[in-house]
Design a protein around this motif. Structure first.
Motif, PDB file in Angstrom:
ATOM      1  N   LEU A  14     -30.058  10.027  14.187  1.00  0.00           N
ATOM      2  CA  LEU A  14     -29.805  11.194  15.042  1.00  0.00           C
ATOM      3  C   LEU A  14     -29.709  10.726  16.485  1.00  0.00           C
ATOM      4  O   LEU A  14     -30.379   9.758  16.880  1.00  0.00           O
ATOM      5  CB  LEU A  14     -30.950  12.212  14.925  1.00  0.00           C
ATOM      6  CG  LEU A  14     -31.168  12.912  13.587  1.00  0.00           C
ATOM      7  CD1 LEU A  14     -32.459  13.720  13.625  1.00  0.00           C
ATOM      8  CD2 LEU A  14     -29.988  13.811  13.232  1.00  0.00           C
ATOM      9  N   ILE A  17     -32.121  12.661  22.549  1.00  0.00           N
ATOM     10  CA  ILE A  17     -31.854  13.526  23.705  1.00  0.00           C
ATOM     11  C   ILE A  17     -32.761  13.165  24.876  1.00  0.00           C
ATOM     12  O   ILE A  17     -32.343  13.105  26.029  1.00  0.00           O
ATOM     13  CB  ILE A  17     -32.067  15.015  23.333  1.00  0.00           C
ATOM     14  CG1 ILE A  17     -31.155  15.417  22.173  1.00  0.00           C
ATOM     15  CG2 ILE A  17     -31.865  15.912  24.539  1.00  0.00           C
ATOM     16  CD1 ILE A  17     -29.689  15.328  22.462  1.00  0.00           C
ATOM     17  N   LEU A  25     -37.259  13.453  21.482  1.00  0.00           N
ATOM     18  CA  LEU A  25     -36.456  14.607  21.080  1.00  0.00           C
ATOM     19  C   LEU A  25     -35.079  14.135  20.625  1.00  0.00           C
ATOM     20  O   LEU A  25     -34.401  13.386  21.346  1.00  0.00           O
ATOM     21  CB  LEU A  25     -36.277  15.579  22.252  1.00  0.00           C
ATOM     22  CG  LEU A  25     -37.382  16.588  22.543  1.00  0.00           C
ATOM     23  CD1 LEU A  25     -38.681  15.902  22.886  1.00  0.00           C
ATOM     24  CD2 LEU A  25     -36.961  17.516  23.666  1.00  0.00           C
ATOM     25  N   TYR A  26     -34.701  14.582  19.433  1.00  0.00           N
ATOM     26  CA  TYR A  26     -33.405  14.216  18.862  1.00  0.00           C
ATOM     27  C   TYR A  26     -32.619  15.481  18.541  1.00  0.00           C
ATOM     28  O   TYR A  26     -33.195  16.532  18.272  1.00  0.00           O
ATOM     29  CB  TYR A  26     -33.598  13.408  17.570  1.00  0.00           C
ATOM     30  CG  TYR A  26     -34.274  12.071  17.775  1.00  0.00           C
ATOM     31  CD1 TYR A  26     -33.520  10.908  17.951  1.00  0.00           C
ATOM     32  CD2 TYR A  26     -35.657  11.970  17.794  1.00  0.00           C
ATOM     33  CE1 TYR A  26     -34.141   9.678  18.144  1.00  0.00           C
ATOM     34  CE2 TYR A  26     -36.283  10.747  17.991  1.00  0.00           C
ATOM     35  CZ  TYR A  26     -35.521   9.611  18.166  1.00  0.00           C
ATOM     36  OH  TYR A  26     -36.132   8.391  18.356  1.00  0.00           O
ATOM     37  N   GLU A  27     -31.297  15.355  18.543  1.00  0.00           N
ATOM     38  CA  GLU A  27     -30.445  16.490  18.197  1.00  0.00           C
ATOM     39  C   GLU A  27     -30.102  16.452  16.715  1.00  0.00           C
ATOM     40  O   GLU A  27     -29.565  15.454  16.222  1.00  0.00           O
ATOM     41  CB  GLU A  27     -29.164  16.473  19.029  1.00  0.00           C
ATOM     42  CG  GLU A  27     -28.301  17.706  18.791  1.00  0.00           C
ATOM     43  CD  GLU A  27     -27.111  17.761  19.721  1.00  0.00           C
ATOM     44  OE1 GLU A  27     -27.062  18.665  20.572  1.00  0.00           O
ATOM     45  OE2 GLU A  27     -26.243  16.878  19.603  1.00  0.00           O
ATOM     46  N   ASP A  29     -28.458  19.363  15.152  1.00  0.00           N
ATOM     47  CA  ASP A  29     -27.130  19.983  15.236  1.00  0.00           C
ATOM     48  C   ASP A  29     -27.088  20.780  16.536  1.00  0.00           C
ATOM     49  O   ASP A  29     -28.004  20.678  17.360  1.00  0.00           O
ATOM     50  CB  ASP A  29     -26.827  20.851  14.002  1.00  0.00           C
ATOM     51  CG  ASP A  29     -27.881  21.925  13.750  1.00  0.00           C
ATOM     52  OD1 ASP A  29     -28.309  22.591  14.724  1.00  0.00           O
ATOM     53  OD2 ASP A  29     -28.288  22.116  12.591  1.00  0.00           O
ATOM     54  N   ASP A  30     -26.040  21.601  16.713  1.00  0.00           N
ATOM     55  CA  ASP A  30     -25.875  22.261  18.012  1.00  0.00           C
ATOM     56  C   ASP A  30     -26.898  23.358  18.281  1.00  0.00           C
ATOM     57  O   ASP A  30     -26.984  23.866  19.403  1.00  0.00           O
ATOM     58  CB  ASP A  30     -24.457  22.814  18.173  1.00  0.00           C
ATOM     59  CG  ASP A  30     -24.100  23.857  17.127  1.00  0.00           C
ATOM     60  OD1 ASP A  30     -24.906  24.083  16.199  1.00  0.00           O
ATOM     61  OD2 ASP A  30     -23.005  24.443  17.237  1.00  0.00           O
ATOM     62  N   LYS A  31     -27.720  23.712  17.269  1.00  0.00           N
ATOM     63  CA  LYS A  31     -28.751  24.736  17.472  1.00  0.00           C
ATOM     64  C   LYS A  31     -30.159  24.230  17.188  1.00  0.00           C
ATOM     65  O   LYS A  31     -31.119  24.988  17.331  1.00  0.00           O
ATOM     66  CB  LYS A  31     -28.469  25.946  16.566  1.00  0.00           C
ATOM     67  CG  LYS A  31     -27.246  26.749  16.982  1.00  0.00           C
ATOM     68  CD  LYS A  31     -27.145  28.036  16.197  1.00  0.00           C
ATOM     69  CE  LYS A  31     -25.988  28.889  16.709  1.00  0.00           C
ATOM     70  NZ  LYS A  31     -25.891  30.164  15.969  1.00  0.00           N
ATOM     71  N   THR A  32     -30.291  22.964  16.790  1.00  0.00           N
ATOM     72  CA  THR A  32     -31.580  22.471  16.304  1.00  0.00           C
ATOM     73  C   THR A  32     -31.927  21.115  16.904  1.00  0.00           C
ATOM     74  O   THR A  32     -31.065  20.227  16.996  1.00  0.00           O
ATOM     75  CB  THR A  32     -31.544  22.336  14.761  1.00  0.00           C
ATOM     76  OG1 THR A  32     -30.991  23.516  14.191  1.00  0.00           O
ATOM     77  CG2 THR A  32     -32.941  22.103  14.204  1.00  0.00           C
ATOM     78  N   LEU A  33     -33.202  20.978  17.289  1.00  0.00           N
ATOM     79  CA  LEU A  33     -33.736  19.699  17.759  1.00  0.00           C
ATOM     80  C   LEU A  33     -34.821  19.225  16.805  1.00  0.00           C
ATOM     81  O   LEU A  33     -35.441  20.024  16.093  1.00  0.00           O
ATOM     82  CB  LEU A  33     -34.333  19.847  19.159  1.00  0.00           C
ATOM     83  CG  LEU A  33     -33.407  20.244  20.305  1.00  0.00           C
ATOM     84  CD1 LEU A  33     -34.209  20.454  21.582  1.00  0.00           C
ATOM     85  CD2 LEU A  33     -32.316  19.196  20.521  1.00  0.00           C
ATOM     86  N   GLN A 104     -38.808  20.485  13.289  1.00  0.00           N
ATOM     87  CA  GLN A 104     -37.471  20.966  13.622  1.00  0.00           C
ATOM     88  C   GLN A 104     -37.641  22.284  14.379  1.00  0.00           C
ATOM     89  O   GLN A 104     -38.365  23.179  13.921  1.00  0.00           O
ATOM     90  CB  GLN A 104     -36.634  21.178  12.369  1.00  0.00           C
ATOM     91  CG  GLN A 104     -36.193  19.890  11.693  1.00  0.00           C
ATOM     92  CD  GLN A 104     -35.109  20.138  10.667  1.00  0.00           C
ATOM     93  OE1 GLN A 104     -33.986  20.519  11.025  1.00  0.00           O
ATOM     94  NE2 GLN A 104     -35.431  19.906   9.406  1.00  0.00           N
ATOM     95  N   LYS A 107     -33.087  25.086  19.508  1.00  0.00           N
ATOM     96  CA  LYS A 107     -32.676  24.603  20.827  1.00  0.00           C
ATOM     97  C   LYS A 107     -32.690  25.788  21.787  1.00  0.00           C
ATOM     98  O   LYS A 107     -32.086  26.832  21.510  1.00  0.00           O
ATOM     99  CB  LYS A 107     -31.279  23.992  20.742  1.00  0.00           C
ATOM    100  CG  LYS A 107     -30.888  23.186  21.966  1.00  0.00           C
ATOM    101  CD  LYS A 107     -29.471  22.645  21.834  1.00  0.00           C
ATOM    102  CE  LYS A 107     -29.380  21.502  20.875  1.00  0.00           C
ATOM    103  NZ  LYS A 107     -28.029  20.871  20.904  1.00  0.00           N
TER     104      LYS A 107
END
Length: 302
Positions: A14, A17, A25-27, A29-33, A104, A107
């Motif tokens: 992943l 971030i 902190l990792y991404e 998807d576009d709504k989840t860290l 999880q 974001k």
């Protein structure tokens, strides 16, 4: 005692971030860290060279337990937690190490203040009060003694959120309101006090006094709701005192990193980089964190 996990490598699974004092902190998807709590420990805004074994597990499980306690007590509370399950992108070989030290989360657009609530006068608040009779610039009653509960109830005392390597700055609530804007500032202040009072009552029944704690909030930009985020009521973000040893007029024993802070001051190492804790400091701090978890969170289901 098993080794401490101070460096995390997801082997490119992943995108990273941010790397904080304790969490990476990792991404997802576009709504989840993905928040991963390492065993790193900081004091006076400096990360120690070595870590506290199992600390990341305890912080994560403590946060999970408190979120259950608080959402049960305050049904309208929104939080950022989605699950402690790891996302499918994480390699199988890393899962045993990362399970239960990872969350999880949604974001959010994070607010640029730390929401500190103080129920008792101690730490930097006590130092300021001795000099000026104020706490974060707020006038409080005269004649208070160290570690005394604020006579009019807990107070909201925000600070700025510093970048890694910088120092948080205590600010007046009016300054926080200017940074955050309304109606969010009022919601954050009110919710912070409600969360503290709920948690304080719960912990007190279990022999623990929460002297003060720090909350962080984000904005769900889709719903325009204020959401409780990050770690919640852990020994990293709170001052926990044993109720049976509490005595007004002096500093208190605590289930948090106060033992480390005291050692740094005694050894003349406060605020210095490159400090390696002794085995005694590591062991004693680890046992404090474990006891805080055992007293408050270990029996919480769900």
């Amino acid at each position: 005692m098993p080794g401490a996990l101070t460096t995390i490598d997801l082997q490119g699974a992943l995108p990273l971030i941010a790397r904080g004092k304790v969490r990476d902190l990792y991404e997802v998807d576009d709504k989840t860290l993905l928040f991963i709590a390492s065993d790193r420990i900081s004091a006076y805004d400096v990360v120690m060279e070595n870590g506290i074994p199992n600390k990341g597990f305890l912080l994560t499980l403590c946060t999970k337990a408190w979120l259950k306690i608080l959402t049960d007590a305050i049904p309208s509370l929104r939080t950022h937690l989605l699950t402690l399950d790891l996302p499918p992108q994480i390699p199988q070989s890393l899962r045993p190490t990362l399970q239960n030290r990872s969350m999880q989360v949604r974001k959010l657009k994070m607010f640029p203040v730390e929401s500190i609530v103080r129920g008792y006068i101690t730490g930097s608040a006590w130092k300021e009060y001795q000099k000026s009779g104020t706490v974060h610039g707020i006038k409080v009653p005269a004649g208070l003694r160290e570690s005394e509960a604020f006579p009019d109830g807990p107070i909201y005392t925000p600070s700025t959120k510093a970048e890694l390597g910088q120092h948080d700055e205590n600010i007046h609530p009016d300054q926080a309101a200017a940074l955050v804007g309304e109606p969010y500032a009022s919601q954050i202040a009110s919710l912070s006090l409600q969360l503290y009072k709920t948690a304080h009552a719960y912990a007190l029944e279990r022999g623990v006094i929460i002297a003060d704690t720090k909350f962080e909030f984000g904005l769900d930009t889709e719903t325009n709701e204020v959401v409780l985020a990050d770690e919640i009521l852990t020994p990293d973000s709170s001052r926990f005192w044993p109720k049976d040893k509490y005595e007004v007029g002096r500093g208190q024993e605590s289930f948090d990193k106060q033992f480390l802070r005291d050692w740094l001051v005694k050894e003349g190492l406060k605020g210095k980089e490159g400090v390696r804790m002794t085995e005694e400091v590591v062991s004693s701090t680890a046992s404090k964190y474990q006891e805080a978890y055992d007293r408050i969170a270990s029996g919480v289901k769900g």
